[in-house]
Design an enzyme around this catalytic site. Structure first.
Site, PDB file in Angstrom:
ATOM      1  N   HIS B  22      14.195 -15.939  13.306  1.00 44.99           N
ATOM      2  CA  HIS B  22      14.828 -17.315  13.624  1.00 44.99           C
ATOM      3  C   HIS B  22      15.403 -17.260  14.743  1.00 44.99           C
ATOM      4  O   HIS B  22      16.623 -16.739  15.001  1.00 44.99           O
ATOM      5  CB  HIS B  22      15.393 -18.069  12.425  1.00 44.99           C
ATOM      6  CG  HIS B  22      15.748 -19.543  12.962  1.00 44.99           C
ATOM      7  ND1 HIS B  22      16.769 -20.057  11.960  1.00 44.99           N
ATOM      8  CD2 HIS B  22      15.292 -20.408  13.634  1.00 44.99           C
ATOM      9  CE1 HIS B  22      16.917 -21.205  12.583  1.00 44.99           C
ATOM     10  NE2 HIS B  22      16.165 -21.639  13.291  1.00 44.99           N
ATOM     11  N   ASP B  64      10.919 -23.646  16.750  1.00 42.99           N
ATOM     12  CA  ASP B  64      12.095 -23.830  16.272  1.00 42.99           C
ATOM     13  C   ASP B  64      12.548 -25.260  16.212  1.00 42.99           C
ATOM     14  O   ASP B  64      12.474 -26.114  17.157  1.00 42.99           O
ATOM     15  CB  ASP B  64      13.425 -23.176  16.861  1.00 42.99           C
ATOM     16  CG  ASP B  64      14.528 -23.174  16.260  1.00 42.99           C
ATOM     17  OD1 ASP B  64      14.675 -23.656  15.075  1.00 42.99           O
ATOM     18  OD2 ASP B  64      15.570 -22.421  16.848  1.00 42.99           O
ATOM     19  N   TYR B 113      15.060 -16.693  34.385  1.00 42.60           N
ATOM     20  CA  TYR B 113      15.062 -15.273  34.754  1.00 42.60           C
ATOM     21  C   TYR B 113      16.054 -14.625  33.538  1.00 42.60           C
ATOM     22  O   TYR B 113      15.825 -13.735  32.787  1.00 42.60           O
ATOM     23  CB  TYR B 113      15.299 -14.588  35.860  1.00 42.60           C
ATOM     24  CG  TYR B 113      14.390 -14.881  37.065  1.00 42.60           C
ATOM     25  CD1 TYR B 113      13.021 -15.042  36.881  1.00 42.60           C
ATOM     26  CD2 TYR B 113      14.572 -15.366  38.379  1.00 42.60           C
ATOM     27  CE1 TYR B 113      12.003 -15.040  37.598  1.00 42.60           C
ATOM     28  CE2 TYR B 113      13.408 -15.310  39.243  1.00 42.60           C
ATOM     29  CZ  TYR B 113      12.014 -15.357  38.971  1.00 42.60           C
ATOM     30  OH  TYR B 113      11.219 -15.587  39.801  1.00 42.60           O
ATOM     31  N   ASN B 133       4.975 -20.442  33.524  1.00 46.59           N
ATOM     32  CA  ASN B 133       6.016 -19.848  32.808  1.00 46.59           C
ATOM     33  C   ASN B 133       6.395 -20.680  31.559  1.00 46.59           C
ATOM     34  O   ASN B 133       6.974 -21.757  31.881  1.00 46.59           O
ATOM     35  CB  ASN B 133       7.084 -19.253  33.570  1.00 46.59           C
ATOM     36  CG  ASN B 133       6.738 -18.505  34.660  1.00 46.59           C
ATOM     37  OD1 ASN B 133       6.050 -17.428  34.708  1.00 46.59           O
ATOM     38  ND2 ASN B 133       6.777 -18.629  35.904  1.00 46.59           N
TER      39      ASN B 133
END
Lengths: 155, 155
Positions: B22, B64, B113, B133
């Site tokens: 989690h 989540d 990043y 991304n």
């Protein structure tokens, strides 16, 4: 935890099952089996019984339909006709998970060890009943997601 | 090949997804992303586009539901309001695979990043479009196999 996957499919077990190809074998063994000394790749599943481990594996692994004996169990020493309780439980798992009839083929104890030595991986369970051992041969899935038989593969 | 699983779920990718817990994060990145230098664990999926990789991941990974932003994309440099084509494709994958509405949250390039550096794994795809991304945060599955929200977890 992953959606739709048996919680017994641990990271290492999933990795082995996905890495295996057609004809590769994985062995589920009981707590007395010489797993660590025999395995090319050892996966521990100490908390599970051998039939529970088999059920988790068969929930994602296609059985080889190119051979008559994709499931091999270990013959009882001194009583080759006997079917141990763990093997009866394996048969129930196979009936429940496969859409077709697949026999379990008992092989002699030392032949079983030889075969286990060549298998891609061994799953060491916490199974306490004797003869809770089974060799499973992986099959193929065609481009439409079906488990292919030789006739289908040729057509 | 495994039954019922997206063929893009390679052994290494399945291992990472199953090992994550989690709040752990996995990042799908395009062909220009500094994946090898950034990743704690690098998984290569050169043959796939970034949305294809996201779809494979979301076929098994619960998102989540304890946070409002389980999906984070990279803001376009110099034009933070712009939605790149690859990100529109991510949104279509999310709509298709989730039973509920989940927003994509754009974050600034260097913040992305930083976050990617802390992620459990990075999946390097062959995506050639810029900004392909996305950071994905793993959720929880309850004992009945449902994706749990905080309210359900407390009850």
């Amino acid at each position: 935890m992953l959606k739709g996957l048996d919680p017994l499919l641990s990271p290492d077990l999933l990795h082995a099952l996905a890495a295996m190809g057609h004809g590769d074998e994985i062995v589920v063994v009981d707590a007395n089996f010489p797993a660590a000394s025999t395995a090319q790749r050892l996966i521990r599943l100490d908390g599970a019984s051998a039939p529970e481990a088999l059920a988790a594996i068969l929930s994602v692994l296609p059985l080889d339909s190119f051979v008559d004996d994709p499931l091999k169990t270990m013959q009882v020493v001194g009583d080759a006709k006997k079917t141990p309780e763990a093997v009866r439980d394996f048969a129930a798992v196979v009936r429940r998970t496969q859409g077709r009839k697949v026999a379990l083929t008992p092989i002699e104890r030392h032949a079983f060890y030889e075969r286990a030595r060549d298998a891609y991986a061994i799953v060491a369970t916490g199974e306490r009943r004797f003869y809770g051992n089974i060799i499973v041969t992986k099959g193929v899935i065609d481009a439409k997601g079906r488990i292919a038989t030789p006739a289908e593969a040729a057509s």
